[in-house]
Design an enzyme around this catalytic site. Structure first.
Site, mmCIF file in Angstrom:
data_model
loop_
_atom_site.group_PDB
_atom_site.id
_atom_site.type_symbol
_atom_site.label_atom_id
_atom_site.label_comp_id
_atom_site.label_asym_id
_atom_site.label_seq_id
_atom_site.Cartn_x
_atom_site.Cartn_y
_atom_site.Cartn_z
ATOM 1 N N LYS A 79 0.789 -1.233 0.000
ATOM 2 C CA LYS A 79 0.000 0.000 0.000
ATOM 3 C C LYS A 79 0.823 1.287 0.000
ATOM 4 C CE LYS A 79 -4.252 -0.815 -0.278
ATOM 5 N NZ LYS A 79 -5.356 0.030 -0.742
ATOM 6 N N ASP A 105 -8.662 -0.042 6.344
ATOM 7 C CA ASP A 105 -8.840 -1.331 7.032
ATOM 8 C C ASP A 105 -7.537 -1.733 7.706
ATOM 9 O OD1 ASP A 105 -11.490 -2.025 6.458
ATOM 10 O OD2 ASP A 105 -10.960 -2.533 4.414
HETATM 11 C C1 LIG Z 1 -3.329 -6.403 1.634
HETATM 12 C C2 LIG Z 1 -4.280 -5.791 0.676
HETATM 13 N N1 LIG Z 1 -4.472 -6.388 -0.496
HETATM 14 C C3 LIG Z 1 -5.326 -5.879 -1.404
HETATM 15 C C4 LIG Z 1 -6.031 -4.718 -1.146
HETATM 16 C C5 LIG Z 1 -7.022 -4.248 -2.163
HETATM 17 O O1 LIG Z 1 -6.757 -2.987 -2.688
HETATM 18 P P1 LIG Z 1 -7.966 -2.127 -3.256
HETATM 19 O O2 LIG Z 1 -8.760 -1.653 -2.083
HETATM 20 O O3 LIG Z 1 -7.315 -1.031 -4.002
HETATM 21 O O4 LIG Z 1 -8.769 -3.020 -4.110
HETATM 22 C C6 LIG Z 1 -5.853 -4.060 0.080
HETATM 23 C C7 LIG Z 1 -6.560 -2.825 0.392
HETATM 24 O O5 LIG Z 1 -6.446 -2.243 1.448
HETATM 25 C C8 LIG Z 1 -4.947 -4.609 1.017
HETATM 26 O O6 LIG Z 1 -4.734 -4.039 2.209
#
Ligand SMILES: Cc1ncc(COP(=O)(O)O)c(C=O)c1O
Length: 383
Positions: A79, A105
């Site tokens: 992120k 989150d």
């Molecule tokens: C570990 C992880 N993978 C995938 C995602 C998915 O990203 P997006 O919200 O841009 O779809 C998030 C989003 O917070 C995440 O924390």
């Protein structure tokens, strides 16, 4: 299986246009090259692309690659690529900003806190009611003030937007809506770095990929990937499968309805990073035009994927994956096992010569939960 589940695992086969529609945010996204910026950050290093030949053999496919974002700086998740780039652009335009705010989150908030600290600024991070104490602690460790609200991720986003206006803070949200689109586009541009690294890593192995599984919350990450692959390969891009939790299937629901829709799931899932009710406006056109299939899965599969990676097959290397990190592989395991999804193997032409890419988007972001998962016995299948 999640006992409180009110929905069933589902899927959608999409007919993508395979081109960008050149909306303003897509033009903003295309105009930015975040890779150069990231390489200037302290301790920048491309995260590894790991090959698991024995796991590939177990599932009877040609190659299985995992891009391991648990090594991204010291943050355990991808992120920060988005947050750091968006904050860098904001500060170039307005160096006087003192405080950044976001809803999260977990991983995005930790990333905003890390980037704010890097530029000597403050951060306020809003988290929904289900965020675990360990994830809150990790954000606080980066120097941010955390406010937990009694609501879902969508509610936390609204709260962060309001409180930012009231306090004159700069909102750095990884989700776009009408009137708030430029910063999320910069965040997506930041995510592009990891796809660029993958291309270089595959080239060094003289390899390529046929299929990519991308897990999604609001879809900014998947949208960035689609943008990258459409840009690089047009309609010859790898096939793209989106994986979401059953109870937060915002993209699947939106594809089924042909427009942005909020999931009617109950937001009960251990995949905290994917627990988002509504797709990002900034990602929607890209998703619609670049997804081949979208599936929703039970928590059971992500637990299984975490164990597949933690207890590797034979001499394959061990990988530490969190609940959202393992979700892409979990989607693949579901397609290879679940009778309701098995025919997708044919539709997506998953064969013994397929080269498949997964992205472990997070490592161990909640140690207690990880321990519980790896100690669990597989105990058969949920169907
Ligand atoms: C570990 C992880 N993978 C995938 C995602 C998915 O990203 P997006 O919200 O841009 O779809 C998030 C989003 O917070 C995440 O924390």
């Amino acid at each position: 299986m999640n006992k409180k589940s009110i929905k069933k695992a589902s899927f959608y086969i999409n007919t993508p246009m395979n081109r960008r529609t050149n909306t303003d945010k897509e033009i903003t996204l295309a105009a930015h090259d975040a890779f150069r910026f990231h390489t200037t950050l302290p301790n920048y290093k491309a995260t590894p692309l790991i090959q698991l030949p024995l796991l590939a053999k177990k599932y009877n496919i040609g190659n299985l690659y995992i891009k391991d974002e648990s090594y991204r700086f010291d943050l355990t998740a991808f992120k920060v690529l988005g947050a750091s780039y968006a904050i860098h652009i904001l500060l170039e335009e307005k160096p006087s900003i003192s405080t950044f705010c976001t809803a999260t989150d977990g991983n995005h908030g930790r990333a905003v806190a890390w980037a704010a600290k890097l530029f000597d600024k403050k951060a306020v991070v809003i988290v929904p009611r289900d965020t675990t104490p360990l994830r809150i602690h990790a954000i606080e460790q980066e120097g941010a003030t955390v406010i937990q609200v009694d609501g879902t991720y969508d509610y936390a986003c609204q709260f962060a937007a309001h409180i930012s206006i009231e306090n004159n803070w700069e909102l750095v949200q990884d989700m776009a809506w009408k009137g708030y689109e430029t910063i999320p586009a910069h965040i997506m541009a930041g995510y592009t770095t990891l796809f660029r690294e993958i291309t270089a890593e595959l080239a060094s192995l003289s390899s390529s990929i046929d299929i990519v599984f991308l897990q999604a919350g609001v879809g900014s990450f998947a949208g960035a990937g689609i943008n990258y692959y459409l840009d690089m390969y047009g309609e010859n891009r790898p096939k793209i499968i989106i994986v979401e939790p059953i109870e937060a299937d915002a993209i699947l629901t939106s594809l089924q309805n042909g427009k942005i829709k909020t999931s009617n799931g109950n937001s009960e899932t251990i995949m905290a990073g994917l627990n988002c009710g509504t797709p990002s406006l900034g990602a929607w056109n890209l998703l619609k035009n670049g997804i081949d299939a979208s599936i929703s899965i039970e928590d059971y599969y992500t637990e299984k994927a975490i164990r597949e990676l933690y207890y590797p097959t034979g001499s394959d290397p061990r990988i530490y994956a969190g609940e959202s990190g393992a979700a892409g592989l979990a989607g693949f395991i579901a397609i290879m096992n679940d009778p309701k999804l098995r025919h997708l193997q044919e539709i997506l032409t998953i064969t013994s010569s397929s080269s498949i890419l997964f992205i472990n988007t997070e490592g161990i972001t909640d140690y207690n939960s990880f321990q519980q998962i790896i100690r669990k016995n597989d105990g058969g299948t949920p169907f």
